[in-house]
Design a protein around this motif. Sequence first.
Motif, PDB file in Angstrom:
ATOM      1  N   MET A   1       0.850  -1.183   0.000  1.00 54.78           N
ATOM      2  CA  MET A   1       0.000   0.000   0.000  1.00 54.78           C
ATOM      3  C   MET A   1       0.887   1.236   0.000  1.00 54.78           C
ATOM      4  O   MET A   1       1.905   1.270   0.704  1.00 54.78           O
ATOM      5  N   PRO A   2       0.525   2.246  -0.760  1.00 55.11           N
ATOM      6  CA  PRO A   2       1.354   3.458  -0.766  1.00 55.11           C
ATOM      7  C   PRO A   2       1.273   4.162   0.590  1.00 55.11           C
ATOM      8  O   PRO A   2       0.245   4.135   1.260  1.00 55.11           O
ATOM      9  N   ALA A   3       2.372   4.761   0.976  1.00 55.94           N
ATOM     10  CA  ALA A   3       2.418   5.503   2.237  1.00 55.94           C
ATOM     11  C   ALA A   3       2.598   6.977   1.932  1.00 55.94           C
ATOM     12  O   ALA A   3       3.525   7.360   1.226  1.00 55.94           O
ATOM     13  N   PHE A   4       1.679   7.786   2.415  1.00 54.53           N
ATOM     14  CA  PHE A   4       1.736   9.221   2.179  1.00 54.53           C
ATOM     15  C   PHE A   4       1.954   9.945   3.501  1.00 54.53           C
ATOM     16  O   PHE A   4       1.430   9.550   4.538  1.00 54.53           O
ATOM     17  N   THR A   5       2.703  11.014   3.419  1.00 57.70           N
ATOM     18  CA  THR A   5       2.842  11.871   4.597  1.00 57.70           C
ATOM     19  C   THR A   5       1.526  12.632   4.773  1.00 57.70           C
ATOM     20  O   THR A   5       0.744  12.765   3.823  1.00 57.70           O
TER      21      THR A   5
ATOM     22  N   GLU B   1       1.279  15.263   2.097  1.00 58.93           N
ATOM     23  CA  GLU B   1       0.943  14.740   0.765  1.00 58.93           C
ATOM     24  C   GLU B   1      -0.532  14.371   0.681  1.00 58.93           C
ATOM     25  O   GLU B   1      -1.195  14.645  -0.323  1.00 58.93           O
ATOM     26  N   GLU B   2      -1.055  13.748   1.710  1.00 56.12           N
ATOM     27  CA  GLU B   2      -2.463  13.371   1.711  1.00 56.12           C
ATOM     28  C   GLU B   2      -3.352  14.603   1.691  1.00 56.12           C
ATOM     29  O   GLU B   2      -4.346  14.655   0.974  1.00 56.12           O
ATOM     30  N   SER B   3      -2.979  15.619   2.441  1.00 53.38           N
ATOM     31  CA  SER B   3      -3.746  16.864   2.455  1.00 53.38           C
ATOM     32  C   SER B   3      -3.752  17.507   1.071  1.00 53.38           C
ATOM     33  O   SER B   3      -4.792  17.961   0.597  1.00 53.38           O
ATOM     34  N   LEU B   4      -2.594  17.544   0.434  1.00 49.18           N
ATOM     35  CA  LEU B   4      -2.510  18.105  -0.908  1.00 49.18           C
ATOM     36  C   LEU B   4      -3.343  17.282  -1.885  1.00 49.18           C
ATOM     37  O   LEU B   4      -4.076  17.825  -2.708  1.00 49.18           O
ATOM     38  N   GLY B   5      -3.259  15.960  -1.784  1.00 51.11           N
ATOM     39  CA  GLY B   5      -4.008  15.098  -2.683  1.00 51.11           C
ATOM     40  C   GLY B   5      -5.509  15.270  -2.558  1.00 51.11           C
ATOM     41  O   GLY B   5      -6.238  15.199  -3.540  1.00 51.11           O
TER      42      GLY B   5
END
Length: 93
Positions: free
Chosen positions: A74-78, A81-85
Amino acid sequence: MDRIAWLYTLLNPIGRLAAVRAGLQRLLQKGDAESIKEACDFAQEFILQLENTIVEGGFLQETYRFDSTLVETMPAFTPEEESLGRSGDFADA
């Protein structure tokens, strides 16, 4: 070596289709309907040749086959990064 030879066989119909495309663009500018029809019929031969080469080479089957040994993590986002996405704002300021 086999892969390179197969890729080389793709170049023949691809190159011919590129030439037909250039010719079609000129004919479209002229508006010559009869010649456009002939060029399209001519292109069909190369389209069929390209399709046959792709099928015979098994490229799509090899590239898009199911591999039961492949384990994807599974991809791991900071949090940033998740907020931006999730924001929809992808342009750099």
